[in-house]
Design an enzyme around this catalytic site. Structure first.
Site, PDB file in Angstrom:
ATOM      1  N   HIS A  62       0.836  -1.210   0.000  1.00 34.97           N
ATOM      2  CA  HIS A  62       0.000   0.000   0.000  1.00 34.97           C
ATOM      3  C   HIS A  62       0.869   1.258   0.000  1.00 34.97           C
ATOM      4  O   HIS A  62       2.027   1.215   0.429  1.00 34.97           O
ATOM      5  CB  HIS A  62      -0.872   0.020   1.267  1.00 34.97           C
ATOM      6  CG  HIS A  62      -1.931  -1.023   1.317  1.00 34.97           C
ATOM      7  ND1 HIS A  62      -2.130  -1.821   2.433  1.00 34.97           N
ATOM      8  CD2 HIS A  62      -2.871  -1.403   0.408  1.00 34.97           C
ATOM      9  CE1 HIS A  62      -3.143  -2.643   2.201  1.00 34.97           C
ATOM     10  NE2 HIS A  62      -3.609  -2.415   0.983  1.00 34.97           N
ATOM     11  N   CYS A 113      -2.541  -0.326   9.642  1.00 32.79           N
ATOM     12  CA  CYS A 113      -3.527  -1.285   9.112  1.00 32.79           C
ATOM     13  C   CYS A 113      -4.550  -1.722  10.161  1.00 32.79           C
ATOM     14  O   CYS A 113      -5.654  -2.135   9.811  1.00 32.79           O
ATOM     15  CB  CYS A 113      -2.846  -2.574   8.655  1.00 32.79           C
ATOM     16  SG  CYS A 113      -1.616  -2.368   7.409  1.00 32.79           S
TER      17      CYS A 113
HETATM   18  N1  GLY Z   1      -2.716  -9.543   4.538  1.00 35.92           N
HETATM   19  C1  GLY Z   1      -3.132  -8.200   4.319  1.00 35.92           C
HETATM   20  C2  GLY Z   1      -3.548  -7.991   2.939  1.00 35.92           C
HETATM   21  O1  GLY Z   1      -2.946  -8.589   2.041  1.00 35.92           O
HETATM   22  O2  GLY Z   1      -4.476  -7.294   2.658  1.00 35.92           O
END
Ligand code: GLY
Length: 253
Positions: A160, A247
């Site tokens: 991200h 996250c």
């Molecule tokens: N394991 C977090 C994701 O890949 O979204």
């Protein structure tokens, strides 16, 4: 007091989505214990904690950041890029509607909240394996009436956008320049994360507190030198699921 929305880890976390990491066995009990340590750090920073309904059937449900992005004016429920993660948004919407008017990203748009970085009235969105141009345009359309502008940034080397950078202050970013082009943020100062700790750029800061994973002592030292009160947390298990600190919560101010 601002609220941090979180969720319990799933027993299926071992089957989580992975994009850039190879699969490593995850100790589920340890993951949940570490997640509680993280939640305590959030409380120490001054957030009131609220856990979303449990979703034990959803492997990645603990990574609530990807299901919604919250602005003072509106909450946007995402459409996560990994199909297995799309049902995570139902319970997020159920809770978040108590705090904000909601908007929803529609197909063919896909976007993970981890790709969205808000700096004042400017929103940077990672154009990544999880987030596409349709969703970025939908974000721009939703946010335009509130005075926000949106810029898409290519993200190819990490999961991200916020894996590669997070704000330490309104005008100061901690960045891994190998994963994102820092020149895009030329109206902000940047601090480069130590090359030994590429994942160290994903941090959380509130007031004088900064949370930093124990695995990144050089980053913790940098933060201490800058005068922050550093709270270190062990995130070894969730890190194997390709998670960073941001996250695991959604902050509702
Ligand atoms: N394991 C977090 C994701 O890949 O979204």
């Amino acid at each position: 007091m601002p609220t941090a929305l979180t969720r319990a880890t799933s027993p299926l976390l071992v089957d989580c989505e992975l994009t850039h990491l190879k699969r490593d066995p995850i100790d589920i009990d340890k993951a949940e214990e570490q997640h509680r340590e993280y939640e305590k750090a959030l409380e120490k920073m001054g957030y009131s904690l609220r856990r979303l309904p449990e979703t034990p059937h959803l492997a990645d449900g603990v990574f609530v950041e990807d299901a919604a992005v919250v602005f003072p004016e509106v909450g946007i429920i995402t459409r996560p890029g990994a199909e297995s993660r799309r049902p995570e948004t139902d319970t997020m919407a159920t809770v978040l509607k108590e705090y904000r008017e909601l908007r929803f990203i529609d197909a063919p748009g896909t976007i993970d909240g981890g790709d969205v970085l808000t700096l004042g009235k400017h929103v940077y969105i990672g154009d990544s394996q999880r987030t596409n141009r349709s969703a970025i345009q939908q974000f721009a359309d939703i946010l335009k009436p509130f005075g926000y502008t949106v810029t898409a940034i290519p993200v190819t080397k990490c999961l991200h956008l916020k894996t590669a950078l997070t704000p330490l202050e309104d005008d100061l970013l901690l960045i891994n320049p190998n994963w994102v082009d820092g020149d895009i943020f030329d109206d902000h100062q940047t601090e480069t994360v130590h090359p030994d700790e590429p994942f160290g750029a994903n941090l959380m800061r509130r007031g004088n507190y900064a949370i930093c994973p124990k695995a990144f002592p050089k980053t913790a030292e940098l933060l201490t030198q800058k005068g922050y009160d550093v709270i270190t947390v062990n995130q070894s298990e969730l890190a194997k699921a390709e998670a960073g600190l941001t996250c695991c919560s959604v902050i509702v101010g």
